[in-house]
Design an enzyme around this catalytic site. Structure first.
Site, PDB file in Angstrom:
ATOM      1  N   THR A 115       0.867  -1.180   0.000  1.00  0.00           N
ATOM      2  CA  THR A 115       0.000   0.000   0.000  1.00  0.00           C
ATOM      3  C   THR A 115       0.903   1.228   0.000  1.00  0.00           C
ATOM      4  O   THR A 115       2.041   1.168   0.466  1.00  0.00           O
ATOM      5  CB  THR A 115      -0.899   0.044   1.246  1.00  0.00           C
ATOM      6  OG1 THR A 115      -0.052   0.116   2.389  1.00  0.00           O
ATOM      7  CG2 THR A 115      -1.771  -1.171   1.350  1.00  0.00           C
ATOM      8  N   GLU A 142      -5.725  -3.583  -1.153  1.00  0.00           N
ATOM      9  CA  GLU A 142      -6.129  -4.848  -0.522  1.00  0.00           C
ATOM     10  C   GLU A 142      -7.280  -5.520  -1.256  1.00  0.00           C
ATOM     11  O   GLU A 142      -7.659  -6.644  -0.938  1.00  0.00           O
ATOM     12  CB  GLU A 142      -6.581  -4.584   0.933  1.00  0.00           C
ATOM     13  CG  GLU A 142      -5.467  -4.149   1.878  1.00  0.00           C
ATOM     14  CD  GLU A 142      -5.262  -2.634   1.885  1.00  0.00           C
ATOM     15  OE1 GLU A 142      -5.624  -1.975   0.890  1.00  0.00           O
ATOM     16  OE2 GLU A 142      -4.737  -2.122   2.890  1.00  0.00           O
ATOM     17  N   LYS A 178     -13.248  15.282  14.323  1.00  0.00           N
ATOM     18  CA  LYS A 178     -14.182  15.012  15.418  1.00  0.00           C
ATOM     19  C   LYS A 178     -14.280  16.263  16.273  1.00  0.00           C
ATOM     20  O   LYS A 178     -13.402  16.550  17.074  1.00  0.00           O
ATOM     21  CB  LYS A 178     -13.723  13.807  16.235  1.00  0.00           C
ATOM     22  CG  LYS A 178     -13.828  12.510  15.458  1.00  0.00           C
ATOM     23  CD  LYS A 178     -12.653  11.599  15.705  1.00  0.00           C
ATOM     24  CE  LYS A 178     -12.479  10.619  14.561  1.00  0.00           C
ATOM     25  NZ  LYS A 178     -11.083  10.323  14.268  1.00  0.00           N
ATOM     26  N   TRP A 189     -19.078  14.480  13.999  1.00  0.00           N
ATOM     27  CA  TRP A 189     -18.120  14.196  12.935  1.00  0.00           C
ATOM     28  C   TRP A 189     -18.308  15.187  11.807  1.00  0.00           C
ATOM     29  O   TRP A 189     -19.417  15.430  11.359  1.00  0.00           O
ATOM     30  CB  TRP A 189     -18.338  12.790  12.381  1.00  0.00           C
ATOM     31  CG  TRP A 189     -17.809  11.702  13.262  1.00  0.00           C
ATOM     32  CD1 TRP A 189     -17.141  11.856  14.445  1.00  0.00           C
ATOM     33  CD2 TRP A 189     -17.912  10.302  13.043  1.00  0.00           C
ATOM     34  NE1 TRP A 189     -16.824  10.640  14.967  1.00  0.00           N
ATOM     35  CE2 TRP A 189     -17.289   9.659  14.133  1.00  0.00           C
ATOM     36  CE3 TRP A 189     -18.471   9.518  12.029  1.00  0.00           C
ATOM     37  CZ2 TRP A 189     -17.191   8.278  14.234  1.00  0.00           C
ATOM     38  CZ3 TRP A 189     -18.383   8.140  12.131  1.00  0.00           C
ATOM     39  CH2 TRP A 189     -17.745   7.528  13.220  1.00  0.00           C
TER      40      TRP A 189
HETATM   41  P1  ADP Z   1      -3.300   4.008   0.372  1.00  0.00           P
HETATM   42  O1  ADP Z   1      -4.011   3.238   1.463  1.00  0.00           O
HETATM   43  O2  ADP Z   1      -1.866   4.084   0.628  1.00  0.00           O
HETATM   44  O3  ADP Z   1      -3.891   5.359   0.079  1.00  0.00           O
HETATM   45  P2  ADP Z   1      -4.801   2.735  -1.703  1.00  0.00           P
HETATM   46  O4  ADP Z   1      -4.755   3.401  -3.019  1.00  0.00           O
HETATM   47  O5  ADP Z   1      -4.941   1.277  -1.678  1.00  0.00           O
HETATM   48  O6  ADP Z   1      -3.493   3.168  -0.948  1.00  0.00           O
HETATM   49  O7  ADP Z   1      -5.940   3.418  -0.837  1.00  0.00           O
HETATM   50  C1  ADP Z   1      -7.237   2.964  -0.736  1.00  0.00           C
HETATM   51  C2  ADP Z   1      -8.048   4.059  -0.141  1.00  0.00           C
HETATM   52  O8  ADP Z   1      -8.130   5.161  -1.018  1.00  0.00           O
HETATM   53  C3  ADP Z   1      -9.478   3.701   0.155  1.00  0.00           C
HETATM   54  O9  ADP Z   1      -9.615   3.037   1.371  1.00  0.00           O
HETATM   55  C4  ADP Z   1     -10.133   5.085   0.194  1.00  0.00           C
HETATM   56  O10 ADP Z   1      -9.944   5.732   1.429  1.00  0.00           O
HETATM   57  C5  ADP Z   1      -9.360   5.839  -0.837  1.00  0.00           C
HETATM   58  N1  ADP Z   1     -10.110   5.837  -2.106  1.00  0.00           N
HETATM   59  C6  ADP Z   1      -9.964   5.044  -3.172  1.00  0.00           C
HETATM   60  N2  ADP Z   1     -10.830   5.360  -4.145  1.00  0.00           N
HETATM   61  C7  ADP Z   1     -11.568   6.397  -3.679  1.00  0.00           C
HETATM   62  C8  ADP Z   1     -12.646   7.177  -4.201  1.00  0.00           C
HETATM   63  N3  ADP Z   1     -13.141   6.986  -5.420  1.00  0.00           N
HETATM   64  N4  ADP Z   1     -13.141   8.143  -3.407  1.00  0.00           N
HETATM   65  C9  ADP Z   1     -12.659   8.375  -2.173  1.00  0.00           C
HETATM   66  N5  ADP Z   1     -11.649   7.681  -1.629  1.00  0.00           N
HETATM   67  C10 ADP Z   1     -11.106   6.704  -2.371  1.00  0.00           C
END
Ligand code: ADP
Length: 541
Positions: free
Chosen positions: A184, A329, A439, A444
């Site tokens: 990640t 993931e 918060k 929130w």
């Molecule tokens: P990292 O965790 O390092 O950012 P990832 O790209 O796997 O790497 O991150 C996944 C996260 O990115 C998701 O859990 C979410 O929070 C955010 N995410 C992915 N796509 C979207 C989207 N279309 N809108 C908002 N958040 C998104």
């Protein structure tokens, strides 16, 4: 039991064989470092993947060994995407934008045996190599012998390929064999490794190619702008080949002008990338129009696509935006926000509201929302809770991590760390990542909603909202804003008045800071960790 179906293993070489048989003439094009285009057919690609599998064998790459890649999006990288899994090894994509320390840690943790390095990135990689403990060979492409380098045991891709034979029998017999490894990008914590299997990636490819998901078809010309080190380029290298689509790789040419040219010149029909990239492209197209009429889907994910940008693309440029959500993931695709029949007669502004959500789960992904006690919450479009998911392409733990109790619930669901609502018709909307929520006084506040509205202001280019400690309220939101180039003076009062039309008083940030650029993570998301850090050090005032 008698009469049951064949026990057919879902291994990725099946996708490649299908592509070779059905679409040998289809094209894979790459913009090379010197700006010229490299083009070859699926048939030529197939032959080279087999050669590369032989090369890997000659370098003593055995079943389960990790093969690192340090590269832009290009045809050599695609060859590795198939050759490593084809000989039962694991394609480990390295994020070229991480720091040398992080990369050294990741490569040592993964115990990569060989690393393939894009010659254009050599100076970056040379800083990492002295710290690596397990790598036996470095193989360079986009580079030729004679090139000076500090790397030990350097080999040259094209020389090895020229010596290798084109006959190779795929060796994977069990679909549960590991095929890919991706860490990640660490937006909210340290990088963690996610290990994909042939089966999980095969099923993800089917899932992605459902018509209600990305639905790639043979007629498409697909440009993955999302890096091949960001969640396997969202699975596109496999879904494109399964569909038989032409593929266009931008190589190292990732600026908005170069991408706009490629879209026009190559008649791209599907392009995929993070909002930051599409934001820059939008401004480029506005000031310097190109022919984008072939684009049927501008796929965007990785972070929330601002609603105003969706509207801009659709209304002003005639480009259909497909908002998707996923995680490393999850291989990564989880949801897609396309309109359904019952949305057909809605006014445009309501359609864009729907498209700004992250969307419905693609078949194969199950979702639920839960409260802090783990109780399931209703899909009513208003109740917020943590999103949990399960399915055949979702990780059940991290690579070499013993206890995954933080990530997986006792009853086997993956905790996404995203705080969401789900509408009765199944459209998920992310209000925040757990770590980014503000918060304030027991309530929130969604930083994403504030950012979305700020970025709808015509003179705002980018906006990020972070929580800052506050004696009275626990936390308060702070807005950091980048004006557009020709914005002139942008006052706090103006921004506050703009937000006041949509938010309750307590939700509106107390302060708005104008800065030149919002720091980005290695995959182009707003880096709120850095913003929070800068604020804590007193640098953001
Ligand atoms: P990292 O965790 O390092 O950012 P990832 O790209 O796997 O790497 O991150 C996944 C996260 O990115 C998701 O859990 C979410 O929070 C955010 N995410 C992915 N796509 C979207 C989207 N279309 N809108 C908002 N958040 C998104």
């Amino acid at each position: 039991m008698q009469g049951l179906m064949m026990d057919y293993q879902l291994t990725l070489d099946r996708i490649l064989e299908h592509a070779y048989r059905m679409f040998p003439h289809k094209q894979i094009s790459t913009k090379l470092p010197d700006g010229s285009m490299h083009r070859y057919t699926y048939a030529q690609f197939y032959g080279r993947v087999k050669r590369l599998a032989n090369v890997l064998r000659s370098l003593d790459v055995q079943t389960g060994d990790r093969v690192g890649t340090f590269a832009w999006n290009n045809y050599q990288h695609l060859e590795l995407y198939y050759a490593a899994p084809g000989c039962s090894a694991v394609c480990h994509t390295l994020n070229i934008r991480l720091s040398p320390d992080q990369l050294a840690w990741i490569i040592n943790h993964a115990e990569d045996k060989v690393v393939f390095v894009d010659g254009t990135l050599l100076p970056l990689f040379e800083r990492i190599a002295p710290h690596l403990r397990t790598v036996q060979h470095y193989v360079l492409f986009n580079a030729e012998r004679g090139l000076e380098t500090k790397l030990p045991n350097v080999l040259f891709y094209e020389e090895l390929m020229a010596e290798a034979g084109e006959a190779f029998d795929w060796t994977v017999t069990d679909e549960r064999t590991a095929m890919g490894l991706c860490y990640t990008s660490g937006t909210t914590g340290d990088p963690k490794g996610v290990l994909y299997s042939h089966r999980s990636m095969f099923l993800h490819t089917y899932g992605e190619n459902q018509a209600s998901a990305l639905g790639l078809i043979e007629e498409d010309v697909v440009m993955p702008v999302v890096p091949m080190f960001h969640a396997m380029a969202w699975g596109l290298p496999y879904s494109c080949t399964m569909a038989g689509a032409d593929i266009v790789f931008p190589g190292s040419h990732m600026n908005a002008a170069a991408l706009a040219d490629l879209i026009a010149e190559e008649k791209v029909s599907v392009a995929a990338g993070v909002p930051t990239i599409w934001n820059a492209l939008y401004h480029e197209l506005k000031s310097n129009p190109r022919d984008v009429s072939h684009v049927r889907s501008l796929v965007v994910g990785g972070a929330a696509m601002p609603r105003a940008l969706i509207e801009g693309y659709e209304k002003e440029l005639g480009v259909n935006v497909v908002h998707a959500w996923g995680m490393t993931e999850m291989s990564p695709l989880g949801t897609v926000s396309k309109l359904q029949r019952h949305h057909r007669d809605l006014p445009d502004h309501e359609k864009w509201d729907i498209k700004a959500r992250q969307g419905y789960p693609i078949a194969g992904v199950e979702m639920r929302i839960v409260n802090l006690e783990g109780e399931e919450l209703p899909w009513d479009g208003a109740t917020m809770g943590e999103l949990q998911v399960r399915g055949p392409w979702i990780a059940k733990g991290y690579y070499k991590v013993e206890s995954n109790r933080d990530a997986i619930t006792a009853d086997g669901w993956f905790r996404t760390g995203d705080v969401v609502t789900i509408s009765p018709d199944g459209y998920m909307y992310i209000t925040d990542r757990t770590k980014d929520l503000v918060k304030s006084g027991g309530e929130w506040i969604s930083s994403v909603a504030l950012e979305n509205t700020l970025m709808a202001h015509p003179r705002v280019m980018e906006a990020a909202v972070i929580a800052i400690p506050d004696e009275n309220w626990g936390e308060r939101p702070l807005a950091v804003v980048v004006p557009t180039k020709d914005a002139g003076e942008l006052s706090e009062d103006e921004l506050r008045a703009h937000l006041a039309q949509h938010f309750a008083r307590f939700q509106i940030p107390d302060r708005f800071l104008i800065i030149a650029e919002i720091p980005k993570t290695s995959v182009g998301k707003f880096d709120k960790k850095v913003l929070r850090h800068r604020h804590a050090k007193g640098e953001l005032v």
